[in-house]
Design a protein around this motif. Structure first.
Motif, PDB file in Angstrom:
ATOM      1  N   ARG A 171       0.829  -1.200   0.000  1.00 15.09           N
ATOM      2  CA  ARG A 171       0.000   0.000   0.000  1.00 15.09           C
ATOM      3  C   ARG A 171       0.865   1.252   0.000  1.00 15.09           C
ATOM      4  O   ARG A 171       0.538   2.247  -0.655  1.00 15.09           O
ATOM      5  N   PHE A 172       1.962   1.213   0.778  1.00 13.25           N
ATOM      6  CA  PHE A 172       2.881   2.357   0.815  1.00 13.25           C
ATOM      7  C   PHE A 172       3.417   2.664  -0.582  1.00 13.25           C
ATOM      8  O   PHE A 172       3.451   3.816  -1.019  1.00 13.25           O
ATOM      9  N   ARG A 173       3.818   1.611  -1.305  1.00 16.88           N
ATOM     10  CA  ARG A 173       4.360   1.812  -2.646  1.00 16.88           C
ATOM     11  C   ARG A 173       3.291   2.356  -3.591  1.00 16.88           C
ATOM     12  O   ARG A 173       3.579   3.227  -4.416  1.00 16.88           O
ATOM     13  N   GLU A 174       2.067   1.854  -3.469  1.00 16.92           N
ATOM     14  CA  GLU A 174       0.998   2.349  -4.330  1.00 16.92           C
ATOM     15  C   GLU A 174       0.749   3.822  -4.094  1.00 16.92           C
ATOM     16  O   GLU A 174       0.641   4.615  -5.035  1.00 16.92           O
ATOM     17  N   VAL A 175       0.638   4.190  -2.796  1.00 15.44           N
ATOM     18  CA  VAL A 175       0.404   5.601  -2.461  1.00 15.44           C
ATOM     19  C   VAL A 175       1.605   6.451  -2.864  1.00 15.44           C
ATOM     20  O   VAL A 175       1.452   7.537  -3.438  1.00 15.44           O
ATOM     21  N   ALA A 176       2.806   5.951  -2.579  1.00 15.80           N
ATOM     22  CA  ALA A 176       4.024   6.712  -2.887  1.00 15.80           C
ATOM     23  C   ALA A 176       4.158   6.955  -4.383  1.00 15.80           C
ATOM     24  O   ALA A 176       4.572   8.035  -4.822  1.00 15.80           O
ATOM     25  N   ASN A 177       3.788   5.974  -5.180  1.00 20.10           N
ATOM     26  CA  ASN A 177       3.920   6.113  -6.626  1.00 20.10           C
ATOM     27  C   ASN A 177       2.881   7.069  -7.210  1.00 20.10           C
ATOM     28  O   ASN A 177       3.043   7.550  -8.331  1.00 20.10           O
ATOM     29  N   LEU A 178       1.814   7.340  -6.460  1.00 15.71           N
ATOM     30  CA  LEU A 178       0.823   8.318  -6.905  1.00 15.71           C
ATOM     31  C   LEU A 178       1.211   9.744  -6.519  1.00 15.71           C
ATOM     32  O   LEU A 178       0.617  10.708  -7.008  1.00 15.71           O
ATOM     33  N   SER A 179       2.197   9.871  -5.634  1.00 12.91           N
ATOM     34  CA  SER A 179       2.587  11.186  -5.126  1.00 12.91           C
ATOM     35  C   SER A 179       3.430  11.938  -6.150  1.00 12.91           C
ATOM     36  O   SER A 179       4.339  11.375  -6.752  1.00 12.91           O
ATOM     37  N   PRO A 180       3.152  13.239  -6.355  1.00  5.99           N
ATOM     38  CA  PRO A 180       3.996  14.048  -7.242  1.00  5.99           C
ATOM     39  C   PRO A 180       5.318  14.440  -6.581  1.00  5.99           C
ATOM     40  O   PRO A 180       6.231  14.932  -7.247  1.00  5.99           O
ATOM     41  N   ASN A 196      10.311   6.348  -5.358  1.00  4.79           N
ATOM     42  CA  ASN A 196       8.970   6.267  -5.955  1.00  4.79           C
ATOM     43  C   ASN A 196       8.998   6.675  -7.423  1.00  4.79           C
ATOM     44  O   ASN A 196      10.028   7.098  -7.975  1.00  4.79           O
ATOM     45  N   ARG A 197       7.842   6.557  -8.073  1.00  5.33           N
ATOM     46  CA  ARG A 197       7.758   6.764  -9.508  1.00  5.33           C
ATOM     47  C   ARG A 197       8.149   8.174  -9.912  1.00  5.33           C
ATOM     48  O   ARG A 197       8.809   8.390 -10.934  1.00  5.33           O
ATOM     49  N   ALA A 198       7.731   9.175  -9.108  1.00  6.76           N
ATOM     50  CA  ALA A 198       8.048  10.570  -9.443  1.00  6.76           C
ATOM     51  C   ALA A 198       9.554  10.793  -9.512  1.00  6.76           C
ATOM     52  O   ALA A 198      10.050  11.482 -10.412  1.00  6.76           O
TER      53      ALA A 198
END
Length: 550
Positions: A171-180, A196-198
């Motif tokens: 869940r942390f990774r999912e939320v983190a990857n949505l963060s700008p 994260n993705r950003a």
């Protein structure tokens, strides 16, 4: 039981149950007929602090120690399975465990399983339980496998905790990857463990696995590397948060942009293992700040130039004051002198109309003299050197009352000081302040009203509640001057302190409109404030608040 069966000595609850059980009713018979291998294994098991279970013989009869006992829970198998055949004792899971027991029995090989889920009936219900265990052969004197020794640990809580942790991390990774905003994790040596993705998109890395270790060094501006290493090193030493600002290269443009990076220590088992943090692009703010600094520098220079001009204007104003006190007053004195001569020698020769006009000339000259004197007083409140002295307010008020004695006598007026304090003031300025206020209170009254002026004083320490520019806990003197004069409308409470502001005609009351402006400037010179309240035809109240000691 015969004391010679020492292999069943001690062993806690299970040792007691084994000693007290009537084994003659079982196929095993009494312990005196048990094989030595069984006796030895039971002795070891009963004295072990580790959970152990023994399947013995062809029917795999059940034995277990005190350490194993909690695994069975309550309202379950304990103590009925002691001595029961394995299939009867573990009927609900026999299909799961018998194949493993058979391997050990037939092949004589040990087996090991980790975190294997095998249900068990305990606590009055079937429960899903995870086990880490080993099955080991127990061989008799001729090398045959007579039993299977199980050494086991219930790992259910650990397995579920690990699952919760993995789910939390997911869940942390999912939320983190949505963060700008960048989100990252490092160890104490600044080796990247997560990005994260950003962050990955910014530096142009597709797979998280490719952005590990210290790959970040390649995308940070070379001039900022030392700043980062020192910042992290200090945070590791202090086990503290940190904030750093440095430049990172954007993959798409190849341009370095400013980022504000915040990190917090990460602990596991009470030991610091690294940092978790964020990064925010502040390049626009930095550019704005640089532009703002340039603008401030320009405005500062303009202000300095304005100050130079203002200083020059002040010098001109001082020159004007000098001219007012000398050059302007000299011809005025001649006008007044010749007017007095004409009044004494030629006045009777003038016509009635001429006499009226001549009196107006003389009156205008006198008003001009008052105006010049008041302008000089107003100017001096800023330019003259201020030397503070401690004086008694009563002495100063008495001195002013002496100056006003003739007018007070004429109007049957009275000035009363209720309480006196010693205060630190510039004496000649503060005397002028008191004189201006008291003379106004006596002057601005109706012809049929006797002036009654009251001066009340008190010490206050909550001055900030009166005006935000004052300081709490510092001793201030509040001086309140109340009169029964002509007063003024409340809308003019601020206006009356402005230069040349008059609320009444020159024909009604004599004055230049500068007196209260001088009062306000003197109060400001004493680091105080002044305010006024009034009611038309009822009177005025002036309130001064200033430090008791400067």
């Amino acid at each position: 039981m015969n004391k010679k069966f020492h292999f069943l000595d001690d062993g806690g609850e299970m040792g007691k149950l084994m000693r007290e059980k009537d084994w003659s009713l079982t196929p095993l018979g009494t312990p005196d007929g048990w094989p030595q291998t069984l006796r030895t294994t039971l002795n070891i098991m009963l004295n072990s602090p580790f959970p152990m279970f023994l399947f013995w013989g062809d029917t795999l009869k059940s034995f277990y120690n005190d350490a194993y006992r909690p695994i069975l829970g309550i309202d379950g198998k304990h103590p009925t399975i002691l001595g029961l055949n394995g299939e009867e004792a573990w009927n609900e899971i026999w299909e799961d465990i018998y194949p493993m027991l058979k391997i050990v029995k037939v092949k004589g090989e040990s087996i090991w399983r980790e975190n294997l889920m095998i249900p068990i009936f305990r606590n009055g219900r079937m429960e899903d339980v995870y086990w880490t265990f080993s099955y080991s052969p127990v061989k008799n004197e001729i090398g045959e496998v007579s039993g299977v020794l199980v050494i086991v640990t219930d790992t259910t809580e650990a397995v579920l905790a690990e699952r919760r942790l993995r789910e939390s991390e997911r869940r942390f990774r999912e939320v983190a990857n949505l963060s700008p905003v960048w989100i990252w994790i490092t160890d104490n040596e600044i080796n990247i463990q997560y990005a994260n993705r950003a962050l990955l998109d910014y530096v142009g890395v597709e797979n998280e696995a490719d952005f590990t270790g210290q790959v970040w060094v390649d995308v940070v501006h070379p001039d900022d590397l030392d700043l980062i290493f020192k910042g992290f090193a200090k945070a590791v030493k202090d086990k503290s948060d940190f904030t750093l600002e440095y430049r990172v290269k954007r993959n798409k443009t190849g341009k370095y942009e400013w980022f504000k990076v915040l990190g917090a220590p990460k602990f596991e088992g009470g030991k610091m293992v690294g940092f978790i943090g964020t990064g925010m692009n502040i390049d626009q703010q930095k550019s704005f700040a640089d532009e703002l600094k340039r603008e401030v520098d320009i405005r500062t220079k303009e202000l300095a130039d304005s100050n130079d001009k203002l200083e020059a204007m002040n010098k001109e104003l001082q020159s004007f004051a000098y001219i007012s006190s000398h050059d302007l007053q000299e011809p005025l004195r001649k006008i007044q002198m010749f007017a007095e001569v004409l009044m004494d020698n030629e006045f009777d020769k003038l016509s009635t109309s001429g006499k009226v006009k001549f009196e107006k000339i003389q009156s205008a000259a006198n008003r001009m003299q008052s105006l010049i004197n008041d302008l000089l007083s107003y100017s001096r409140t800023d330019t003259e050197k201020r030397v503070f002295e401690v004086i008694d307010l009563k002495e100063l008020v008495d001195d002013v009352k002496n100056d006003l004695a003739e007018e007070l006598k004429k109007k049957h007026g009275k000035i009363t000081l209720l309480q006196s304090y010693e205060i630190e003031v510039v004496p000649f300025q503060f005397r002028q302040l008191i004189y201006n206020l008291l003379s106004n209170s006596v002057k601005y009254t109706k012809s049929d009203v006797e002036p009654n002026v009251t001066i009340a004083t008190e010490i206050i320490t909550n001055a900030k509640s009166i005006d935000s520019s004052l300081i709490n806990k510092k001793e201030y003197v509040k001086i309140t001057i109340t009169d029964n004069g002509i007063g003024f409308e409340e809308q003019f409470a601020e206006k009356i302190f402005e230069v040349f502001q008059r609320l009444h005609s020159k024909q009604e009351y004599v004055g230049t409109g500068i007196g209260l402006a001088i009062v306000k400037k003197i109060v400001q010179n004493h680091n105080g404030v002044i305010s006024a309240k009034g009611k038309l035809n009822e009177g005025s109240v002036f309130e001064i608040v200033m430090p008791k000691m400067q």
